[in-house]
Design an enzyme around this catalytic site. Structure first.
Site, short mmCIF file in Angstrom:
data_model
loop_
_atom_site.label_atom_id
_atom_site.label_comp_id
_atom_site.label_asym_id
_atom_site.label_seq_id
_atom_site.Cartn_x
_atom_site.Cartn_y
_atom_site.Cartn_z
CG ASP A 1 -4.63 -29.72 -40.35
OD1 ASP A 1 -4.68 -30.68 -40.27
OD2 ASP A 1 -4.90 -28.69 -39.75
CE1 TYR B 1 -24.87 -55.31 -18.04
CE2 TYR B 1 -24.31 -57.63 -17.22
CZ TYR B 1 -25.38 -56.36 -16.99
OH TYR B 1 -26.12 -56.21 -16.50
CB SER C 1 4.91 -27.92 -30.06
OG SER C 1 4.80 -29.06 -29.30
CB CYS D 1 -8.15 -29.89 -30.47
SG CYS D 1 -7.57 -30.33 -32.24
CG ASN E 1 0.38 -35.06 -33.21
OD1 ASN E 1 1.41 -34.85 -32.59
ND2 ASN E 1 -0.81 -34.19 -32.94
CB ALA F 1 -0.02 -31.05 -35.04
CB ALA F 2 2.26 -32.51 -39.24
#
Ligand code: NAD
Length: 465
Positions: free
Chosen positions: A280, A423, A40, A44, A302, A12-13
């Site tokens: 991480d 709403y 890449s 998850c 990321n 990721a990073a």
């Protein structure tokens, strides 16, 4: 000569930093070293990929294919493992795992994005132990797919995010699932009443639960617990947590923080000039507790990578910090949190006050409306919102994101009821769950203020007598 950027780690990073640096500095030489064969990919997504049994193609998990990096002029080398960083000479020693040879590569700027690794579960294993697997990489998912044939009973060790997501996946795959959690309840960082709802859902879907239970042995097709219980298992998934991968950095003299992940500045720079860390393996800064925190989450990685990539390309970006916002799904339930829980807020020096509210997600007469359980925490003295946990079958993501935005904006409990939210009955009750929770907690905050004033007045009166 163009600047030489070397990036260690391509999930990721690392890949985010490489792509960002390339866009910002077309002239830089960028070397991206990844020890796995895949780059890449979305770790998850792995539980959902497995549950889909082939209907999600493997390639869909990969955000960017190797060729896309290469056609951008990024020298991506998969199956190349960095074995040493020499910060004095500015070189890394790399092992080409395919060719079985080592070489050195010089850098002007280095990014360490080595991620996190599975924490090994401490358990005795006999020769007849059921296979022990874990799920961290796409290769792990491939391995799980390859060993599932003939498996009927699976035991999961750990009732955290991966354990719960995989309990659902294995159930969907038609397996009999048992889950062992060493703490008194699953998701031990959440409020007990939220964990209890999760446990009820797991049981409803046939998952056998063993909480407050430690595993001592895998033997003869069984998981043996310390209390003597034996659970039959054809396969055991270890999901007992992860640790930052910091050996390379540590051996190179790069400072680790109090969380044991790599300490970084808001620019994602380590204590060594021109050496960055992201993802991480790196710490973040918690904007509510004002303390370093380790949050190994894909979205954080990321965002770290983007900041590191901008700065390595000569830009000036700052990572603003995190709230610890996270969400996961287990069967019909979604569970989410942001900011600090009550105990975390006390530990961070606040005087927290919390309220638990149950509110419908949409107008009650709308079919899809479900009750949400919301735990909201604020600072008693200032009323500032500090944290929230939510569980329910509907609108959990919306609820947590509103509160996360409110905490990010440093709003108080008294601001929540006045928020101008969308709403109409199919979408929300007249008072949205966030407003109901804000109103309830605000009443509590104001009550404590009135009591304090009352006590002060009484003390003054008594003092005057
Ligand atoms: P985790 O930290 O979420 O949960 C590990 C669980 O295992 C804890 O409940 C712990 O008490 C328990 N445990 C530890 N040792 C044990 C033992 N010996 N026996 C039984 N139970 C034991 O870790 P994870 O589930 O492995 O997930 C890894 C990381 O991946 C986490 O840090 C998480 O943040 C991240 N993740 C996040 C998401 C998300 O945000 N949706 C999803 C998946 C994974």
């Amino acid at each position: 000569m163009s600047e030489r950027l070397v990036i260690i780690g391509g999930v990721a990073a690392g890949t985010k930093a490489a792509a960002t640096a390339r866009r910002r500095n077309p002239a830089a030489s960028i070397l991206l070293l990844q020890d796995e064969a895949d780059v890449s990919y979305s770790s998850c997504g792995l539980p959902y990929y497995l549950a889909a049994m082939g209907s999600i193609p493997r390639g869909k998990l990969i955000a960017r294919m190797p060729d896309a990096f290469r056609s951008d002029g990024i020298d991506l080398r998969t199956r190349h493992r960095v074995e040493e960083i020499d910060v004095k000479r500015g070189v890394v020693t790399v092992r080409d795992l395919q060719a079985g040879r080592s070489y050195t590569a010089p850098y002007d700027k280095l990014l360490i994005a080595t991620g996190a690794r599975t924490a090994p579960v401490k358990v005795a294993m006999s020769a007849t132990a059921p296979p022990l697997i874990h799920l961290r990489s796409i290769a792990d998912a491939d391995h799980i797919s390859s060993v599932l044939a003939g498996v009927r009973k699976v035991v999961i060790l750990g009732g955290g995010y991966i354990g719960l997501e995989m309990a659902e996946t294995f159930t969907k795959l038609g397996l009999q699932v048992a889950l062992v959690e060493m703490m008194p309840h699953v998701i031990p960082t959440f409020a007990e009443s939220i964990a209890l709802e999760v446990e009820a859902t797991l049981r409803k879907h046939g998952v056998e639960l063993f909480t407050g239970a430690r595993v001592c042995e895998l033997d003869g097709g069984q998981v043996v617990l310390e209390n003597g219980i034996q659970i039959p298992a054809d396969l055991v998934l270890s999901a007992t947590g992860i640790r930052p991968s910091t050996n390379l950095a540590d051996s190179a003299g790069i400072k680790l923080g109090q969380t044991k992940a790599i300490a970084v500045s808001p620019q994602m720079v380590t204590n060594v000039a021109n050496v960055y860390a992201a993802g991480d393996c790196a710490e973040s800064f918690h904007v509510v507790s004002n303390r370093p925190v380790w949050l190994p989450l894909g979205d954080v990685a990321n965002r770290h990578g983007r900041v590191a990539g901008i700065n390595m390309a000569g830009g000036l970006a700052k990572f603003p910090g995190v709230l610890g916002t996270a969400i996961f799904q287990v069967f019909d339930l979604a569970v989410a949190r942001t900011g600090l829980g009550h105990a975390e807020a006390s530990a961070a020096g606040f005087t927290p006050i919390s309220e638990v509210v149950r509110a419908p997600s949409r107008a009650r007469y709308i079919d899809r409306s479900r009750m949400l359980q919301i735990h909201l925490t604020a600072d008693r003295d200032s009323g500032r919102l500090l944290g929230c946990e939510v569980i329910g079958e509907d609108a959990v993501d919306k609820t947590i994101d509103i509160i996360a935005t409110a905490i990010w904006g440093k709003l108080a409990t008294s601001d929540l009821p006045d928020l101008d939210l969308a709403y109409a009955p199919p979408f929300s009750p007249v008072f949205a769950p966030t407003q109901v929770a804000g109103e309830a907690l605000n009443k509590l905050v104001e009550k404590t203020w009135h009591e304090q004033v009352g006590r002060r007045v009484a003390a003054d009166v008594l003092g005057a007598i």
